[in-house]
Design an enzyme around this catalytic site. Sequence first.
Site, PDB file in Angstrom:
ATOM      1  N   LYS A  75       7.318  -8.343   1.392  1.00  0.00           N
ATOM      2  CA  LYS A  75       7.000  -8.033  -0.002  1.00  0.00           C
ATOM      3  C   LYS A  75       8.189  -7.498  -0.794  1.00  0.00           C
ATOM      4  CE  LYS A  75       2.104  -7.364   0.928  1.00  0.00           C
ATOM      5  NZ  LYS A  75       0.905  -6.543   0.717  1.00  0.00           N
ATOM      6  N   ASN A  96       3.617  -9.465  -4.200  1.00  0.00           N
ATOM      7  CA  ASN A  96       2.797 -10.183  -3.220  1.00  0.00           C
ATOM      8  C   ASN A  96       2.366 -11.545  -3.744  1.00  0.00           C
ATOM      9  OD1 ASN A  96       0.695  -9.460  -5.001  1.00  0.00           O
ATOM     10  ND2 ASN A  96      -0.738  -9.064  -3.339  1.00  0.00           N
ATOM     11  N   ASP A 112      -1.638  -5.915  -5.002  1.00  0.00           N
ATOM     12  CA  ASP A 112      -2.218  -5.132  -3.903  1.00  0.00           C
ATOM     13  C   ASP A 112      -3.024  -3.945  -4.415  1.00  0.00           C
ATOM     14  OD1 ASP A 112      -1.436  -6.540  -1.618  1.00  0.00           O
ATOM     15  OD2 ASP A 112       0.554  -5.660  -1.650  1.00  0.00           O
ATOM     16  N   GLY A 136       1.510   5.167   4.391  1.00  0.00           N
ATOM     17  CA  GLY A 136       2.207   3.910   4.147  1.00  0.00           C
ATOM     18  C   GLY A 136       2.926   3.902   2.819  1.00  0.00           C
ATOM     19  N   GLY A 138       5.171   1.166   2.181  1.00  0.00           N
ATOM     20  CA  GLY A 138       5.743  -0.172   2.093  1.00  0.00           C
ATOM     21  C   GLY A 138       5.270  -0.871   0.836  1.00  0.00           C
ATOM     22  N   GLY A 139       5.250  -2.205   0.877  1.00  0.00           N
ATOM     23  CA  GLY A 139       4.873  -2.967  -0.312  1.00  0.00           C
ATOM     24  C   GLY A 139       3.458  -2.683  -0.761  1.00  0.00           C
ATOM     25  N   ALA A 140       2.495  -2.721   0.175  1.00  0.00           N
ATOM     26  CA  ALA A 140       1.101  -2.469  -0.190  1.00  0.00           C
ATOM     27  C   ALA A 140       0.912  -1.020  -0.638  1.00  0.00           C
ATOM     28  CB  ALA A 140       0.180  -2.782   0.982  1.00  0.00           C
ATOM     29  N   THR A 164      13.021   6.324   5.001  1.00  0.00           N
ATOM     30  CA  THR A 164      13.741   5.700   3.887  1.00  0.00           C
ATOM     31  C   THR A 164      12.754   5.193   2.845  1.00  0.00           C
ATOM     32  OG1 THR A 164      15.574   5.057   5.329  1.00  0.00           O
ATOM     33  CG2 THR A 164      15.360   3.872   3.240  1.00  0.00           C
TER      34      THR A 164
END
Length: 268
Positions: A75, A96, A112, A136, A138-140, A164
């Site tokens: 993503k 996405n 998302d 989480g 990340g992308g989602a 990070t």
Amino acid sequence: MTQPNITGKTRVHFLIGSPIAQVLAPGWLTERMRNANYDGMLVPLHIQKGNLESALPVLKAMPNVDSILITLPHKFGASDFCDRLSERAKVLGAINAMRREPDGTWFGDNFDGAGLIAGILKAGRSIADKRIFMVGAGGAGSSIAVSMLEEGASYLTFHDLNKTNEQALYEKLAAAYPGRVRVGTSVPPDTDIVVNATSSGLRDSDPLPIAPDELTAKMTVADVITDPVPTRILEAAASRGCFTRDGTHMLDGQIGLLFDFMTAHVHA
């Protein structure tokens, strides 16, 4: 569903990710296309991490490919292959979905968060003024965080094992929503909505993303994973009296948004 009559005129859309076996969108969106008398199909492609740079330019170069949907772990990387991004995708640096525009350029967006929001609201639960805990970044997770705060959530606590990603998301959110975001590894007792926005739960051997004993019956617990459902954390949440939403509810919330995005330039 009637088997589609695939011909050389059929418009092709891809969904890329790794792993890919758990995705349900190809069947759902292909059926939506056929029900709308649109001659198209969505095909899943297993593109492993590290292969995006070689695979995505090839897909973009195919004239009968109209859009590409993106799931983990691509993503963030896929946004670099777009000529333009939506405002939310610019903030997140993750997409996405990307589609071919009439001039041949590619436009990327991120649904998302909008999908999860739609799944929760459709169930009659609210997000405005609620306190959120999310695992989480990340992308989602990034998309869900922005969507929750834009929807009026009063506070968001989140964390990610990837420090990070965690720090990068915190900096973006703290700048855009000052005083409404913090990093924390446990579910605060006053939390209203708990979200697993990681892939933890795809395998039986995965550790639980959230400690079940931190959940209480007043909480709504959501998971982005579409297969298996329910995940172990959702089973644990349900046993404690929590209202739950799984990844299929999130996907259902996204289907209409994705369909409109993918077919935006179809002419009768």
